[in-house]
Design an enzyme around this catalytic site. Structure first.
Site, PDB file in Angstrom:
ATOM      1  N   LYS A   1      -3.025  58.289  15.852  1.00  0.00           N
ATOM      2  CA  LYS A   1      -3.610  59.530  15.345  1.00  0.00           C
ATOM      3  C   LYS A   1      -4.889  59.896  16.087  1.00  0.00           C
ATOM      4  O   LYS A   1      -5.014  60.994  16.597  1.00  0.00           O
ATOM      5  CB  LYS A   1      -3.853  59.430  13.846  1.00  0.00           C
ATOM      6  CG  LYS A   1      -2.548  59.658  13.076  1.00  0.00           C
ATOM      7  CD  LYS A   1      -2.370  58.801  11.883  1.00  0.00           C
ATOM      8  CE  LYS A   1      -0.940  58.949  11.376  1.00  0.00           C
ATOM      9  NZ  LYS A   1      -0.588  57.888  10.444  1.00  0.00           N
TER      10      LYS A   1
ATOM     11  N   TRP B   1      -0.693  56.879   1.180  1.00  0.00           N
ATOM     12  CA  TRP B   1      -0.926  55.684   1.991  1.00  0.00           C
ATOM     13  C   TRP B   1      -1.574  54.580   1.177  1.00  0.00           C
ATOM     14  O   TRP B   1      -1.224  53.399   1.333  1.00  0.00           O
ATOM     15  CB  TRP B   1      -1.726  56.017   3.245  1.00  0.00           C
ATOM     16  CG  TRP B   1      -0.916  56.802   4.230  1.00  0.00           C
ATOM     17  CD1 TRP B   1      -1.159  58.086   4.655  1.00  0.00           C
ATOM     18  CD2 TRP B   1       0.297  56.402   4.894  1.00  0.00           C
ATOM     19  NE1 TRP B   1      -0.182  58.481   5.539  1.00  0.00           N
ATOM     20  CE2 TRP B   1       0.717  57.478   5.703  1.00  0.00           C
ATOM     21  CE3 TRP B   1       1.068  55.237   4.874  1.00  0.00           C
ATOM     22  CZ2 TRP B   1       1.879  57.415   6.496  1.00  0.00           C
ATOM     23  CZ3 TRP B   1       2.218  55.182   5.656  1.00  0.00           C
ATOM     24  CH2 TRP B   1       2.613  56.255   6.447  1.00  0.00           C
TER      25      TRP B   1
ATOM     26  N   ASP C   1      -8.413  51.472   5.380  1.00  0.00           N
ATOM     27  CA  ASP C   1      -7.391  52.022   6.262  1.00  0.00           C
ATOM     28  C   ASP C   1      -7.972  53.314   6.822  1.00  0.00           C
ATOM     29  O   ASP C   1      -8.095  54.307   6.115  1.00  0.00           O
ATOM     30  CB  ASP C   1      -6.113  52.302   5.451  1.00  0.00           C
ATOM     31  CG  ASP C   1      -5.025  52.967   6.300  1.00  0.00           C
ATOM     32  OD1 ASP C   1      -5.252  53.211   7.500  1.00  0.00           O
ATOM     33  OD2 ASP C   1      -3.941  53.247   5.730  1.00  0.00           O
TER      34      ASP C   1
HETATM   35  C1  LIG Z   1       0.036  57.095   9.637  1.00  0.00           C
HETATM   36  C2  LIG Z   1      -0.679  56.269   8.632  1.00  0.00           C
HETATM   37  C3  LIG Z   1      -0.259  54.977   8.305  1.00  0.00           C
HETATM   38  C4  LIG Z   1       0.997  54.349   8.884  1.00  0.00           C
HETATM   39  O1  LIG Z   1       0.792  53.896  10.139  1.00  0.00           O
HETATM   40  P1  LIG Z   1       1.946  53.138  10.978  1.00  0.00           P
HETATM   41  O2  LIG Z   1       1.217  52.849  12.249  1.00  0.00           O
HETATM   42  O3  LIG Z   1       3.087  54.096  11.127  1.00  0.00           O
HETATM   43  O4  LIG Z   1       2.336  51.923  10.250  1.00  0.00           O
HETATM   44  C5  LIG Z   1      -1.011  54.265   7.402  1.00  0.00           C
HETATM   45  N1  LIG Z   1      -2.114  54.779   6.838  1.00  0.00           N
HETATM   46  C6  LIG Z   1      -2.540  56.024   7.115  1.00  0.00           C
HETATM   47  C7  LIG Z   1      -3.774  56.556   6.460  1.00  0.00           C
HETATM   48  C8  LIG Z   1      -1.837  56.807   8.024  1.00  0.00           C
HETATM   49  O5  LIG Z   1      -2.260  58.046   8.307  1.00  0.00           O
END
Ligand SMILES: *Cc1c(COP(=O)(O)O)cnc(C)c1O
Length: 362
Positions: free
Chosen positions: A197, A103, A173
């Site tokens: 998540k 990511w 993030d």
């Molecule tokens: C799932 C995830 C993403 C992507 O998220 P989207 O909402 O599908 O764009 C980005 N960063 C991390 C750490 C993730 O777990």
């Protein structure tokens, strides 16, 4: 009702049963309006009260830090990868990124497209199975911000502490570990997380940012991609994903009922402890993927002796009602995502299954 699945999906992921049931109870008729919240105007008082409540709850769970604003944006965390450099990279500036895995790499690539990406530290030498030492993180002199990925969902690593960047904005993030533990928001300039998540269903991305960073944005980027547009319009510039935001509000209420971040963290540590102890106590039958000090309490990655045995494990687990244990296609192996809403009982059932599988296949 049929039995709830033991849901270890990485995202979209398990939601608390209480939340689903409450949403179900008011699905058709929301607060005696004669309609679902999905059917009402986002400009009306009823929807707006939910919208504002979700923002207030989130800040309250984070200890009401002063000078921060919550935004609801669409397009997932992936859109944030692009919005961050577009909003913050003025002429001659770069974004400094800590490269921790899949990511972080995606976020970095968007800064490259926007014209300025710099590697502040990397754990590539460790195949991204560890978080770099905080002391090794060196932002560029012309950095506009330092970007980290607090939890690498795919590799199963997580920061145990966050770097101190002084006056340089720290951007994180937190898609896969937001609200999983107590932390000091004041260290961060901007935090973002796709909801699917740990916060609710897909469709909304939560941004928590220092107002001074988002009050003004460059005018040479599209209006909808400017943080200032969302800031000045309380995330109601255009139609928001109202049902997703309603669900986030329900999940936040549930987190309050769990004792807030401290309560949730204690439960998460118990859950992760049980699973890692089973892995470590298996005499090598199961092997943890991430290095000890960098292990995630959200995404537990592990391997077995052969891919053949892993396939057998996944198949047998599915027959017993376990869902989502296959590792991400890019790294293979096994992964149990044990977000806030995954109950201890699911992990207990999984560890019992793992012990039984080892007895019959070891
Ligand atoms: C799932 C995830 C993403 C992507 O998220 P989207 O909402 O599908 O764009 C980005 N960063 C991390 C750490 C993730 O777990």
């Amino acid at each position: 009702m049929s039995k709830r699945a033991y849901n270890f999906n990485a995202g979209p992921a398990a939601l608390p049963l209480e939340v689903l049931e409450r949403a179900q109870a008011e699905f058709v008729d929301f607060r005696e309006t004669g309609m679902s919240i999905m059917e009402m105007s986002h400009r009306g008082a009823v929807y707006e009260s939910v919208h504002n409540e979700a923002q207030e709850r989130l800040l309250s769970l984070l200890g009401n830090p002063s000078g921060y604003k919550v935004l609801f944006i669409q397009g997932g965390a992936t859109t944030q990868f692009a919005m961050i450099p577009l909003n913050f990279l003025s002429e001659g500036k770069v974004g400094s990124y800590v490269m921790t895995g899949s990511w972080a790499d995606k976020a970095f690539k968007e800064a490259k497209i926007a014209g300025g990406a710099h590697v502040a530290a990397t754990s590539e030498d460790k195949k991204f199975l560890a978080i770099p030492d905080l002391g090794s993180i060196k932002p560029a002199d012309n950095a506009a911000y330092l970007h980290i990925t607090s939890n690498e969902t795919i590799e199963g690593t997580q920061y145990s502490e966050f770097p101190d960047t002084g006056s340089l904005p720290l951007i994180a993030d937190m898609s896969s570990d937001i609200l999983s533990r107590a932390f000091d928001v004041n260290k961060f300039g901007l935090i973002y997380a796709g909801a699917q998540k740990n916060l609710g269903p897909s469709g909304v991305t939560v941004v928590i940012a220092k107002e001074e960073l988002i009050a003004e944005s460059p005018s040479n980027i599209p209006t909808i991609l400017r943080y200032s547009t969302h800031y000045k319009n309380n995330s109601l510039y255009n139609t928001p994903p109202s049902y997703s935001i309603y669900m986030v509000n329900q999940v936040l209420k549930w987190i309050e009922e769990q004792g807030g971040l401290a309560g949730v963290e204690a439960k998460n540590r118990d859950k992760a402890g049980l699973l890692y102890n089973t892995i470590d106590g298996s005499g090598g039958f199961y092997r943890g993927v991430a290095e000890q000090g960098s292990r995630s309490i959200m995404n537990v990655t592990f391997r077995m002796e052969s891919e053949e045995l892993e396939k057998k494990f996944i198949k047998a687990s599915e027959q017993e009602g376990f869902v989502g244990l296959k590792g991400h296609r890019s790294v293979g192996g096994l992964r149990a995502s044990i977000y806030n809403a995954v109950p201890y009982e699911s992990i207990k059932a999984l560890t019992d299954f793992m012990s039984h599988f080892q007895k019959t296949n070891g």
